[in-house]
Design a protein around this motif. Structure first.
Motif, short mmCIF file in Angstrom:
data_model
loop_
_atom_site.label_atom_id
_atom_site.label_comp_id
_atom_site.label_asym_id
_atom_site.label_seq_id
_atom_site.Cartn_x
_atom_site.Cartn_y
_atom_site.Cartn_z
N TYR A 236 -12.23 -7.46 -35.63
CA TYR A 236 -10.71 -7.70 -35.49
C TYR A 236 -10.49 -9.05 -35.79
O TYR A 236 -10.99 -10.23 -35.39
CB TYR A 236 -10.52 -7.76 -33.72
CG TYR A 236 -9.10 -7.90 -33.59
CD1 TYR A 236 -8.05 -7.09 -33.73
CD2 TYR A 236 -8.59 -9.40 -33.26
CE1 TYR A 236 -6.64 -7.56 -33.68
CE2 TYR A 236 -7.22 -9.68 -33.01
CZ TYR A 236 -6.20 -8.79 -33.51
OH TYR A 236 -4.99 -9.13 -33.25
N PHE B 9 -7.60 -11.76 -36.79
CA PHE B 9 -6.04 -12.15 -36.87
C PHE B 9 -6.08 -13.32 -37.73
O PHE B 9 -6.58 -14.38 -37.57
CB PHE B 9 -5.50 -12.20 -35.32
CG PHE B 9 -3.90 -12.89 -35.43
CD1 PHE B 9 -3.06 -11.95 -36.18
CD2 PHE B 9 -3.65 -14.12 -34.77
CE1 PHE B 9 -1.78 -12.67 -35.84
CE2 PHE B 9 -2.42 -14.57 -34.82
CZ PHE B 9 -1.26 -13.75 -35.63
N GLN C 157 -3.13 -8.85 -39.17
CA GLN C 157 -4.26 -8.42 -38.42
C GLN C 157 -4.84 -7.07 -39.11
O GLN C 157 -4.14 -6.36 -39.64
CB GLN C 157 -3.96 -8.16 -36.80
CG GLN C 157 -3.27 -6.94 -36.76
CD GLN C 157 -2.84 -6.72 -35.27
OE1 GLN C 157 -3.23 -7.17 -34.31
NE2 GLN C 157 -2.30 -5.58 -35.02
N TYR D 164 -8.53 -4.49 -38.10
CA TYR D 164 -9.44 -4.16 -37.21
C TYR D 164 -9.94 -2.93 -37.62
O TYR D 164 -9.22 -2.08 -38.34
CB TYR D 164 -8.80 -4.16 -35.79
CG TYR D 164 -7.62 -3.46 -35.78
CD1 TYR D 164 -7.65 -2.11 -35.10
CD2 TYR D 164 -6.44 -3.84 -35.67
CE1 TYR D 164 -6.68 -1.25 -34.89
CE2 TYR D 164 -5.23 -3.07 -35.55
CZ TYR D 164 -5.31 -1.86 -35.11
OH TYR D 164 -4.13 -0.97 -35.05
N CYS E 27 -12.81 -0.76 -32.58
CA CYS E 27 -12.43 -2.07 -32.63
C CYS E 27 -13.46 -2.79 -31.42
O CYS E 27 -13.80 -2.21 -30.61
CB CYS E 27 -11.02 -2.65 -32.27
SG CYS E 27 -10.39 -2.43 -30.72
N SER F 90 -10.78 -6.55 -27.41
CA SER F 90 -9.96 -7.40 -28.37
C SER F 90 -8.63 -7.00 -27.91
O SER F 90 -8.20 -6.05 -27.55
CB SER F 90 -10.36 -6.72 -29.77
OG SER F 90 -11.39 -6.91 -30.27
N VAL G 77 -5.14 -6.52 -29.35
CA VAL G 77 -4.25 -6.19 -30.66
C VAL G 77 -2.81 -6.14 -30.53
O VAL G 77 -2.36 -6.18 -29.35
CB VAL G 77 -4.41 -4.51 -30.94
CG1 VAL G 77 -3.58 -4.00 -31.96
CG2 VAL G 77 -6.14 -4.29 -31.13
N ILE H 151 -8.59 1.01 -28.08
CA ILE H 151 -7.82 -0.21 -27.88
C ILE H 151 -7.04 -0.01 -26.39
O ILE H 151 -6.07 0.82 -26.00
CB ILE H 151 -6.60 -0.37 -28.93
CG1 ILE H 151 -7.50 -0.41 -30.31
CG2 ILE H 151 -5.65 -1.40 -28.63
CD1 ILE H 151 -6.24 -0.32 -31.57
N LEU I 95 -3.15 -5.12 -25.22
CA LEU I 95 -2.04 -5.18 -26.33
C LEU I 95 -1.34 -6.25 -26.05
O LEU I 95 -1.07 -6.62 -24.70
CB LEU I 95 -0.99 -4.01 -26.32
CG LEU I 95 -1.36 -2.68 -26.93
CD1 LEU I 95 -0.37 -1.72 -27.04
CD2 LEU I 95 -1.94 -2.97 -28.76
#
Length: 450
Positions: free
Chosen positions: A317, A319, A360, A362, A366, A370, A372, A396, A399
């Motif tokens: 991941y 960013f 980003q 990933y 991922c 993480s 996202v 995921i 968020l």
């Protein structure tokens, strides 16, 4: 029609039922019901979790249960919801430890004074201990006690997890942190095979020091960064080349890394060359990076082919923010569309570009935990996934959401069906629905930061 009673079930079926119950509730529900159930409970490994029990219940355990049991296998004690359980354990540990071969212990929100008592008085007596987990979100306690190195021998000890949140408001004050604990527990690190240091960043320049005591490590989770002053003093990227790391890290199979802002791809690549036997690699940015090589598929491909020949699992991941260039997301993703990524490894990438300066990328799946970013004003979205369905983004669970009302956006963003927690950076307008992107029925926590 006869009614089947619980007492009529075979022991094997009862043991299967007991496996679904925490030892704390198992004791309260079945111990003393009759001689058969009491005997069954006395002959299984009990996993006691007191996280949600009342203080009165905890006293009951030490008064009427622990002194008369010999099969407490694992114990979780928490001060998170009720103050006092850890202190009771410290004061009355002799009612538990001498006659129970405690293998696993987890302490949640233990304060520094209590920790000091535990390390000096109780840990040396846990001669059967296999794993220790200390989790702490209490970040305002000063640790003014002398940092003494213990001389303890725990021959069965293998798993150490320290998850202690840092206090960012006072970074130079000697707060209770993972580095202090590691220093104090040096004598028991030689047998450790699994080490998790979740919060306290470790300077990559001093990474070699960690391996002075670790010589059987198989799993390592760590956050790496480099101090501002050290980075300026070095001037150039720090290229590690340590025979000590190669020798003591020869058994490392899983490496879970979070990287700080200052870490460069070339520095991580140099570090990874020490572990040609590595099978699992997970790398995530702690906040963001400015090094564009972290999203260069060809750079990763070259590193893996030349230095990590046994790697079977890769989770990323990344960013990237505050870029000086104007990256084109489609070009970035194309560098992950080689035969190496799609056919040989079957590792797939998702990319989301928010502006000319931030994006980003990933893998699917991922890295765990993480966060996202979901931004409905994304200017580009692309992936190497061969197909997408409702469960594609099941991995995921966290968020960070930036949602604004816009008339139309041609970018089709994914649907996240298994999100447990969200951080809202903006509040959606009342006629804009998060359900377009998220399965709201799975949400457990919502944090508003706008």
């Amino acid at each position: 029609m006869s009614i089947l009673k619980l007492e009529h079930l075979a022991n094997e079926i009862l043991y299967t039922i007991f496996d679904y119950l925490d030892g704390f509730h198992l004791i309260f529900a079945f111990r003393g019901l009759n001689s058969r159930f009491t005997s069954l409970i006395n002959h299984i490994h009990l996993h006691i979790n007191t996280t949600h029990c009342r203080k009165a219940d905890f006293n009951y355990l030490f008064d009427d249960i622990f002194p008369f049991t010999t099969n407490i296998f694992s114990l979780t004690i928490s001060n998170k919801h009720t103050l006092g359980p850890i202190e009771i354990f410290l004061n009355r540990h002799l009612d538990l430890i001498p006659h129970n071969q405690l293998n696993h212990l987890k302490l949640i929100d233990i304060d520094p004074q209590a920790l000091n008592t535990f390390l000096k008085t109780i840990l040396p007596k846990l001669t059967y201990l296999v794993s220790l987990n200390i989790t702490n979100s209490i970040t305002k306690f000063r640790y003014d006690l002398p940092v003494e190195t213990m001389n303890v021998s725990l021959p069965a000890f293998k798993y150490l997890s320290l998850s202690i949140e840092q206090n960012s408001y006072y970074p130079h004050v000697p707060f209770f942190n993972e580095h202090m604990l590691m220093h104090r527990m040096e004598s028991i690190l030689s047998t450790v095979t699994h080490l998790s240091l979740e919060y306290s960043p470790r300077d990559i320049v001093g990474f070699t020091l960690l391996f002075e005591k670790l010589n059987k490590i198989e799993y390592l989770q760590i956050t790496l960064d480099i101090d501002d002053e050290v980075a300026r003093a070095i001037g150039n990227p720090f290229i590690s080349n340590s025979q000590l790391i190669r020798d003591h890290g020869q058994y490392l199979r899983s490496f879970i890394i979070q990287i700080g802002y200052h870490i460069l791809f070339i520095e991580i690549a140099a570090l990874l060359t020490h572990f040609p036997q590595l099978q699992i690699l997970s790398l995530a940015t702690q906040e963001f990076t400015h090094d564009i090589q972290f999203y260069d598929g060809q750079a990763w491909e070259k590193l893996i082919q030349t230095s990590l020949p046994r790697l079977t699992s890769l989770r990323l991941y990344i960013f990237v923010d505050y870029l000086s260039s104007n990256p084109v997301l489609h070009d970035i993703i194309n560098r992950f569309r080689t035969s190496f990524w799609l056919n040989e490894k079957k590792w797939y990438i998702v990319g989301d570009q928010f502006s000319n300066r931030s994006l980003q990328i990933y893998t699917i799946p991922c890295p765990k935990k993480s966060i996202v970013i979901l931004n409905n004003t994304s200017i580009a979205w692309d992936t190497t996934l061969p197909s997408i369905n409702l469960s594609t983004f099941h991995c995921i669970t966290c968020l960070k959401i930036y949602i604004t009302k816009i008339e139309a956006n041609p970018i089709l963003l994914p649907y996240f069906n298994n999100v447990k927690s969200v951080r809202l950076l903006t509040l959606p307008s009342k006629d804009y629905y998060l359900s377009q992107y998220i399965n709201l029925s799975t949400l457990e926590t919502v944090t508003i930061e706008c």
